[in-house]
Design a protein around this motif. Structure first.
Motif, PDB file in Angstrom:
ATOM      1  N   GLU A 279       0.750  -1.201   0.036  1.00 43.05           N
ATOM      2  CA  GLU A 279      -0.063   0.085   0.139  1.00 43.05           C
ATOM      3  C   GLU A 279       0.823   1.340   0.015  1.00 43.05           C
ATOM      4  OE1 GLU A 279      -2.623  -0.907   3.367  1.00 43.05           O
ATOM      5  OE2 GLU A 279      -3.869  -1.805   2.121  1.00 43.05           O
ATOM      6  N   LYS A 282       1.924   1.727  -3.302  1.00 49.43           N
ATOM      7  CA  LYS A 282       0.711   2.160  -4.083  1.00 49.43           C
ATOM      8  C   LYS A 282       0.431   3.682  -4.150  1.00 49.43           C
ATOM      9  CE  LYS A 282      -4.210   1.382  -4.962  1.00 49.43           C
ATOM     10  NZ  LYS A 282      -5.353   0.646  -4.469  1.00 49.43           N
ATOM     11  N   GLU A 307      -2.056  -4.581 -15.682  1.00 52.91           N
ATOM     12  CA  GLU A 307      -3.369  -3.885 -15.374  1.00 52.91           C
ATOM     13  C   GLU A 307      -3.831  -4.089 -14.291  1.00 52.91           C
ATOM     14  OE1 GLU A 307      -2.521  -6.173 -17.889  1.00 52.91           O
ATOM     15  OE2 GLU A 307      -4.350  -6.818 -18.819  1.00 52.91           O
ATOM     16  N   TYR A 308      -3.280  -5.025 -13.451  1.00 54.77           N
ATOM     17  CA  TYR A 308      -3.810  -5.603 -11.943  1.00 54.77           C
ATOM     18  C   TYR A 308      -3.028  -5.241 -10.863  1.00 54.77           C
ATOM     19  CZ  TYR A 308      -7.036  -8.201 -15.163  1.00 54.77           C
ATOM     20  OH  TYR A 308      -7.739  -8.769 -16.187  1.00 54.77           O
ATOM     21  N   SER A 309      -1.776  -4.471 -11.205  1.00 56.88           N
ATOM     22  CA  SER A 309      -0.814  -4.447 -10.136  1.00 56.88           C
ATOM     23  C   SER A 309      -1.425  -3.361  -9.022  1.00 56.88           C
ATOM     24  CB  SER A 309       0.502  -3.736 -10.721  1.00 56.88           C
ATOM     25  OG  SER A 309      -0.006  -2.666 -11.319  1.00 56.88           O
ATOM     26  N   MET A 310      -2.354  -2.881  -9.320  1.00 54.55           N
ATOM     27  CA  MET A 310      -3.018  -1.817  -8.221  1.00 54.55           C
ATOM     28  C   MET A 310      -4.400  -2.276  -7.995  1.00 54.55           C
ATOM     29  SD  MET A 310      -0.697   0.289  -7.585  1.00 54.55           S
ATOM     30  CE  MET A 310       0.770   0.659  -8.132  1.00 54.55           C
ATOM     31  N   THR A 311      -5.053  -3.230  -8.398  1.00 58.88           N
ATOM     32  CA  THR A 311      -6.293  -3.668  -8.133  1.00 58.88           C
ATOM     33  C   THR A 311      -6.410  -4.959  -7.233  1.00 58.88           C
ATOM     34  OG1 THR A 311      -6.967  -4.585 -10.376  1.00 58.88           O
ATOM     35  CG2 THR A 311      -7.576  -2.482  -9.989  1.00 58.88           C
ATOM     36  N   LYS A 312      -5.270  -5.829  -7.752  1.00 56.58           N
ATOM     37  CA  LYS A 312      -5.215  -6.964  -6.841  1.00 56.58           C
ATOM     38  C   LYS A 312      -4.258  -7.130  -5.997  1.00 56.58           C
ATOM     39  CE  LYS A 312      -8.649  -9.486  -9.141  1.00 56.58           C
ATOM     40  NZ  LYS A 312      -9.695 -10.182  -8.235  1.00 56.58           N
ATOM     41  N   ILE A 313      -4.230  -6.118  -5.388  1.00 59.37           N
ATOM     42  CA  ILE A 313      -2.955  -5.742  -4.498  1.00 59.37           C
ATOM     43  C   ILE A 313      -2.824  -7.163  -3.464  1.00 59.37           C
ATOM     44  CG2 ILE A 313      -3.675  -4.330  -2.626  1.00 59.37           C
ATOM     45  CD1 ILE A 313      -1.355  -2.561  -3.276  1.00 59.37           C
ATOM     46  N   ASP A 380     -11.161 -14.733  -9.714  1.00 59.71           N
ATOM     47  CA  ASP A 380     -10.918 -14.544 -11.278  1.00 59.71           C
ATOM     48  C   ASP A 380      -9.649 -15.510 -11.374  1.00 59.71           C
ATOM     49  OD1 ASP A 380     -13.060 -12.532 -11.239  1.00 59.71           O
ATOM     50  OD2 ASP A 380     -11.627 -10.902  -9.995  1.00 59.71           O
TER      51      ASP A 380
END
Lengths: 493, 493
Positions: A279, A282, A307-313, A380
């Motif tokens: 975090e 981020k 594309e997921y580095s920030m949403t699937k932390i 997912d």
């Protein structure tokens, strides 16, 4: 394709892009042609010392241009390399050398005292020092690498018993590099910073990528957070491989500063990272790519796509394109959210352990490697690594994952890093124990920290006690060694 | 690695990056998940029509989203695809279908009249029209592709005799995509414009790259220079595959405008390009990557790396990383500057021609493919393609390369494009003949043009005559067909 082969990687790269920078070490930059020329020369010297195709040679080296050249030179000669971890004791090294059946040991003067210590335990094999190799001579250089052939052997400790030598073929290294490029992409000016050891797969895989991609590497003899940050901020570094403790130190050193836009990948391996650290990254817009891999998979096998580095932390992501992954419990595939053993396959996965048919058969079944690590897939299909199975604490029949407790401890503003392991308990079987390193100058009592834990953790997850220490035990790749925590405690008590 | 396999490409990509754009066609964009869903549905319909793993199916398709889905669906089912060139005559198509042993023909309503023409010649095999496939049903989807397995068969005419079916394995396509990415790199927003036919390796290889890289493709039903330029200037296209005539038209349409900085690769294949065109591109800062390849090498095998695109103008470059190249004359390797036959090898090279053991043994020796093309390597190892060997003109014992004369003709400001071929001559054996297309509205006499040639060419290279025409004969991939030039002339005279 049974005998798939590729033109000798560095030699081919020196032909294709001779003038591109290959490696920078201590301020000096070598082009691929220069690196190839040095390697050819080194190959001739090694051949003069007696090394021949089919031999196997143990190497005890630092992160140094000479070490890089030596590794390529051994490949040029068709000599299998047994990569020794230079942080091991003389006794451990001697054991590995003997186990590997290496017929030579290649090292350098800087390891003189360790080599002296080993002298008594060593099997009778010639010791070659880089500085003392004969000059000149001729050498037969491999024009092609067969993907099936063994390139390197690296020892891993596993959880019990003696270390095992993981066989890594040229194909394993190749496919690892290809899987990575299909995920991370490749830009013209890419420069990869290597402060992880080149005797470990994390460092060696960077050297392999360098020649396969035609990409510059900046090699550091040892990790220093200020150096690493400077390299990113001022020296055009676009990608760096780190483990948690390195990232932690870099983030603290960075303070309010940030990285340039060209810096595009902080590749984080070596075990689950604490959420609070991710975090913090981020917030600072540091492009962290969590990843999961091991010696047996020739570096990362699961990585979080951009594309997921920030949403699937907190997730390690999905497998690299050529690889596959499933979670298994009691021989059955686990459903989403259900924890189990992480099982992987792919052309980057080792075909087994050197001279350990039993261990190989136990770990690998029908091409699938049972990693011994625990994790789950979300809805997912993203992997969340819980812990090494050997680190799992079972307390009153409940699974307790050290990483979860470490995450909570790590969020406390006074805590720099934390490690958790289990200890025997008459009532519960096992209970967690915490080992904590505070920030410099910080003061914090055990009871305050445990109170802090109680805000987020169920009571059976609260550590029985907290041991404050100056550092945590880590292996050559800076991976936290949870089983060593206890060993330290026993020594201290 | 004898049975190397990879997870089903599109299915795997839909799992790894479901939301990324996969393909844009006629203004509509499909994500990888959507493309996979369409493909699964199509696979069920094809299975209902009787197609099964191990079958081989000839396809006669346009550049259209339905065609892309059909190709992937056949891969999903484990059906080998015989790719038919939709510009061929009914008679040629029937011959290829029969030769290939295909047990189905898959096409679409838009080819109705051609299919009618074929009806008489066709062997007895079921004709499936995409629009009329049954709905629903179930299908067994391949979970993995074995790299050894045949994916596609494409017919090439060669120089004499009947066309031959080039066998392209999944491994050939895979390694071609990997070789390309190691040379061209891969950026997060890359978008590849495909206006070359998907039944040809130039187009099909773009579809393969799309799923392997997770990269967006913009598919055009046919090439139009204004459309292509608009896609680059306004629609985020970063890479486009072209042949000389397409590039020529794009450059003329571009006039004084330029491409955005994100446009990073004009991949030029299909034969040697005239120097004047490359120089025009250099002036306009168009990043042209000359390349060399053929159906047998599953697309480009030699490409000019970024750093040489402006200094080695006219060269096709060096081999892709996994491939190798040499020049041979009379069974011996030629030295720098010496012309000879281009001989290539690598994991992207076909293992042979379908059902043509003789032709296979004649073309491929010990893994090396004798291309029949002529070229030389310069001192630095860069390939310069002279001509297809079959196009070579021998005049009075001198080798005359059509491309050289075409280059001179093409430099004349009134000339749009030119083709040169040889014709019989009692005295010299052969002499060159020029076929010239002028820019619209331009007027130029034969004698003026020949005078112009005399400024740059030795007398034995001066064409005996110039035939002005409206267009030049090209194959489905827009490659100039020099042997067809003469055929046209015979008809006109």
């Amino acid at each position: 394709m049974a005998e798939e082969k590729l033109p000798n990687w560095l030699k081919n790269r020196a032909h294709l892009s001779p003038d591109r920078p290959a490696i920078e070490f201590e301020g000096q930059t070598y082009s691929f042609l220069e690196l190839h020329t040095l390697t050819e020369k080194m190959a001739r010297r090694l051949a003069s010392a007696g090394l021949m195709a089919g031999d196997s040679c143990a190497v005890l080296l630092r992160n140094h241009i000479d070490g890089v050249v030596a590794i390529h030179a051994l490949f040029y000669l068709g000599v299998k390399i047994v990569m020794l971890n230079n942080k091991l004791t003389a006794k451990e090294l001697s054991w590995q050398i003997e186990d590997s059946g290496a017929s030579y040991l290649l090292s350098e003067g800087s390891f003189a005292s360790k080599l002296d210590d080993m002298a008594g335990n060593l099997p009778e094999l010639p010791l070659l020092l880089i500085e003392q190799l004969p000059n000149g001579g001729t050498a037969e250089i491999l024009q092609e690498f067969y993907l099936e052939d063994t390139a390197t052997i690296m020892y891993t400790s596993g959880t019990t018993g003696n270390p095992k030598g993981v066989i890594q073929s040229f194909g394993n290294h190749w496919w690892s590099a290809v899987g990575s490029v299909l995920n991370l992409g490749l830009h013209e000016g890419d420069t990869w910073y290597c402060a992880v050891p080149i005797f470990h797969i994390s460092g060696l895989s960077i050297l392999m990528k360098s020649v396969i991609y035609g990409m510059k590497v900046v090699l550091a003899e040892r990790f220093d957070e200020r150096e690493a940050n400077r390299a990113i901020q001022e020296n055009g570094v676009t990608i760096i491989s780190v483990v948690t403790t390195m990232l932690n130190r870099m983030v603290h050193d960075l303070k309010e500063a940030s990285y340039p836009d060209d810096f595009r990948c902080m590749l984080l391996g070596g075990g689950p990272a604490p959420i609070h650290l991710l975090e913090a990254c981020k917030e600072k817009k540091i492009p962290v790519y969590q990843s999961y891999g091991m010696t047996e998979t020739s570096s990362q096998i699961v990585t979080l796509a951009p594309e997921y580095s920030m949403t699937k932390i907190g997730s390690a992501g999905k497998p690299l394109f050529p690889s596959q992954l499933r979670i298994e419990q009691d021989g059955k595939a686990s459903g989403p959210g259900e924890a189990g053993e992480i099982v992987v396959s792919g052309p980057n996965v080792t075909k087994g352990y050197f001279n350990r048919l039993d261990a190989t058969q136990q770990a690998i079944s029908d091409g699938w490697l049972y990693t011994g690590d625990l994790g789950y897939l979300d809805e997912d299909g993203f992997l969340y690594v819980l812990d090494r199975r050997s680190d799992l604490i079972i307390s009153g029949g409940e699974n307790v994952y050290p990483a979860e407790i470490e995450n909570v401890l790590g969020k406390h503003p006074d805590v720099f890093e934390a490690g958790v392991t289990g200890t025997e308990d008459e009532k519960w079987g096992q209970v967690p124990l915490a080992f904590v390193v505070l920030h410099q100058g910080a003061e914090l009592s055990e009871s305050d920290l445990l109170d802090y834990c109680r805000q987020s953790l169920a009571s059976y997850k609260i550590p029985r006690s907290v041991i404050f220490c100056k550092s945590l035990p880590r292996n050559g790749a800076s991976k936290l060694l949870r089983r060593e925590l206890k060993k330290g405690m026993e020594e201290w008590q």
